[in-house]
Motif scaffolding. Structure first.
Motif, short mmCIF file in Angstrom:
data_model
loop_
_atom_site.label_atom_id
_atom_site.label_comp_id
_atom_site.label_asym_id
_atom_site.label_seq_id
_atom_site.Cartn_x
_atom_site.Cartn_y
_atom_site.Cartn_z
N SER A 116 0.64 -1.38 -0.28
CA SER A 116 -0.05 0.21 -0.37
C SER A 116 1.03 1.01 0.28
O SER A 116 0.61 2.11 -0.70
CB SER A 116 -0.64 -0.12 1.51
N ALA A 117 1.73 1.17 1.07
CA ALA A 117 2.74 2.46 1.10
C ALA A 117 3.58 2.63 -0.69
O ALA A 117 3.65 4.37 -0.80
CB ALA A 117 3.46 2.06 2.26
N PHE A 118 3.83 1.37 -0.95
CA PHE A 118 5.00 1.95 -2.41
C PHE A 118 4.78 1.00 -3.66
O PHE A 118 5.38 1.16 -4.31
CB PHE A 118 6.46 0.90 -2.17
N GLY A 119 3.56 0.72 -3.39
CA GLY A 119 2.96 -0.20 -4.76
C GLY A 119 3.48 -1.88 -4.98
O GLY A 119 5.21 -2.11 -3.75
N ARG A 120 3.39 -2.47 -5.08
CA ARG A 120 4.24 -4.00 -5.60
C ARG A 120 5.15 -4.26 -6.03
O ARG A 120 5.86 -4.40 -5.40
CB ARG A 120 2.66 -4.85 -6.18
N SER A 121 5.59 -3.26 -7.53
CA SER A 121 6.65 -3.30 -7.75
C SER A 121 7.61 -2.87 -6.84
O SER A 121 8.76 -3.86 -6.42
CB SER A 121 6.29 -2.60 -9.10
N GLY A 122 7.63 -1.54 -6.50
CA GLY A 122 8.53 -1.30 -5.09
C GLY A 122 8.54 -1.77 -3.77
O GLY A 122 9.66 -1.93 -3.80
N ALA A 123 7.47 -2.54 -3.63
CA ALA A 123 7.91 -3.41 -2.74
C ALA A 123 9.27 -5.04 -2.86
O ALA A 123 9.59 -4.72 -2.34
CB ALA A 123 6.15 -3.73 -1.71
N LEU A 124 8.95 -5.40 -4.25
CA LEU A 124 9.38 -6.65 -4.54
C LEU A 124 10.51 -5.54 -4.69
O LEU A 124 12.08 -6.91 -4.52
CB LEU A 124 8.80 -6.75 -5.80
N TRP A 125 10.73 -4.72 -5.60
CA TRP A 125 12.44 -3.66 -5.40
C TRP A 125 13.27 -3.91 -4.25
O TRP A 125 14.68 -4.29 -4.02
CB TRP A 125 12.19 -3.15 -6.30
N GLY A 126 12.08 -3.22 -3.51
CA GLY A 126 13.03 -3.33 -1.62
C GLY A 126 13.16 -4.51 -1.13
O GLY A 126 14.70 -5.07 -1.09
N CYS A 127 12.82 -5.54 -1.60
CA CYS A 127 13.19 -7.09 -1.19
C CYS A 127 14.16 -7.66 -1.72
O CYS A 127 15.33 -7.71 -0.66
CB CYS A 127 11.92 -8.04 -1.74
N ALA A 128 14.42 -6.79 -3.34
CA ALA A 128 15.48 -7.39 -3.64
C ALA A 128 16.77 -6.95 -3.29
O ALA A 128 18.13 -7.21 -3.17
CB ALA A 128 15.17 -7.22 -5.48
#
Length: 434
Positions: free
Chosen positions: A379-391
């Motif tokens: 919700s905060a970063f968008g799904r793509s942003g959250a996934l890039w954060g995980c990586a």
């Protein structure tokens, strides 16, 4: 003087490699049996909740009920396994797993189980696992010699991973054909059979445990062993982050990306299958490859764990995701075998289980929190942003642990083939200068 003829080897002993002793063979066989049952039971438990009228949130509660005791009791389990005969701890844990899964199966087969009942029985199963895992890892580490440790650990992990893949596929098919109750009953029977195998483990060569100052003293001694080795706690901290973010990406974001961009759940299932095949390929590789710098090679192989999150963020087509997952499975298996070999080489035998417990505890401690925060992060970063954060977190944690000198310097130690596994574990560690 005529020497007596050697005793004839049993038919089973003639079939297995010379380095695969009785304990190792029993441990591997029992692990295959329990993994076949347990991976199917995970699927069965979820469908049991849904068939009883539960929601997806209820499925999560039952899954959390399994994880929470694992975190709470791992350290106690490790201390007990270094204080008591490990095979007795393993058999007792298997008995608890058997009873809890049999009761779960009976509830499902005889009527509509209530949510609290399923959570309680699943928590008992998680408690058994918390006491079993440190004892099992300690027993395995003490069952092989350093000369063959790499091959032995690779074959053990390959057998476990193969059984996990087969168990999940067989369990899913059995749930569809017979219902979840019968799959849970099969899992209970698997625990009973595996416990019987483990009861025959030979601990005659293991030195008697010296009486200690109590459970808390044992925990403190294990903690002192753990914190005195920067390479050990550094990699455990690394994996606290890596397991958390990779687990959240796979459990939460992967199915959503598959639904929205890849055409449904089937491609995600294929990707997870490709990961499983990759672990088998990695184990086969490690049966022949013995890298000299154990932790350096292993840690470099953690970097590819960032790739699945990145592939989901793009997102790649299904075939690309499968290729990434296969590579990731291969890489993490290289790490896993090198990690077990390092523990076997560097940790005293009488502290195997306590160190293993701190390893398990640190590695899984942040997973429930990361899974819970996956939704708010999207919700905060968008799904793509959250996934890039995980990586990015995987890359950052792995790069930081490479700054620990011993991670780069610890090397494989030559072993005297006449030394027993227990004697070998007492040899002081050697670190190659940088």
């Amino acid at each position: 003087m005529t020497l007596p003829a050697p005793a004839p080897r049993s038919r089973l002993a003639r079939r297995r490699p010379a380095w695969a002793g009785r304990n190792y063979s029993l441990l591997t066989g029992a692990a295959v049996v329990t993994n076949l049952g347990s991976h199917g039971a995970l699927i069965a438990a979820a469908f049991a909740v849904l068939e009883a009228g539960g929601s997806s949130g209820d499925v999560g509660l039952v899954a959390a009920a399994r994880t929470l005791p694992l975190v709470l009791f791992l350290l106690v389990g490790g201390a007990l396994a270094d204080r008591l005969p490990r095979h007795r701890v393993m058999v007792a844990a298997n008995a608890l797993n058997c009873v809890s899964q049999a009761a779960f199966a009976a509830l499902v087969l005889l009527g509509e189980p209530r949510l609290w009942q399923m959570m309680l029985l699943t928590a008992l199963c998680g408690t058994g696992t918390a006491f079993f895992n440190p004892a099992a890892e300690g027993m395995l580490l003490s069952s092989v010699s350093g000369e063959h440790a790499n091959r032995a650990f690779a074959l053990f992990r390959m057998a476990m991973n193969g059984a996990g893949i087969g168990g999940a596929a067989l369990g899913g098919a059995m749930v569809a054909a017979l219902g979840p109750g019968w799959v849970l009953a099969v899992d209970a029977a698997a625990f009973a059979f595996a416990g019987a195998l483990r009861a025959f483990l030979d601990v005659g060569d293991v030195a008697a445990r010296a009486p200690g100052g109590g459970l808390l003293a044992d925990l403190r001694e294990g903690w002192a062993e753990f914190r005195s080795r920067p390479w050990l706690w550094g990699i455990v901290l690394q994996f606290a982050v890596v397991v958390a973010v990779v687990g959240a990406a796979e459990a939460v974001y992967g199915p959503l990306v598959a639904r929205d961009h890849l055409g449904g759940p089937a491609p995600w299932g294929y990707a997870m299958g490709a990961f499983g095949l990759g672990t088998l390929a990695g184990a086969l590789l490690m049966m022949r490859w013995k890298p000299r710098r154990l932790l350096l090679v292993g840690t470099l192989c953690v970097f590819p764990l960032a790739l699945p999150s990145a592939a989901l963020a793009v997102p790649l087509p299904a075939w690309g995701l499968c290729a990434v997952m296969f590579l990731t499975g291969t890489a993490i298996e290289v790490f896993g075998v090198n990690w077990m070999t390092t523990l076997h080489q560097e940790i005293p035998e009488d502290k195997f289980s306590r160190v293993s417990a701190y390893d398990w505890f640190g590695s899984v401690s942040m997973l429930p929190l990361a899974t819970a925060l996956a939704g708010p992060a999207e919700s905060a970063f968008g799904r793509s942003g959250a996934l890039w954060g995980c990586a990015g977190l995987v890359v950052l944690a792995t790069a930081l642990v490479l700054l620990v000198p011993d991670v780069r310097r610890i090397t494989r130690r030559p072993v005297d083939p006449t030394t027993s596994p227990v004697e070998e574990a007492q040899v002081p560690a050697k670190v190659t200068p940088g």
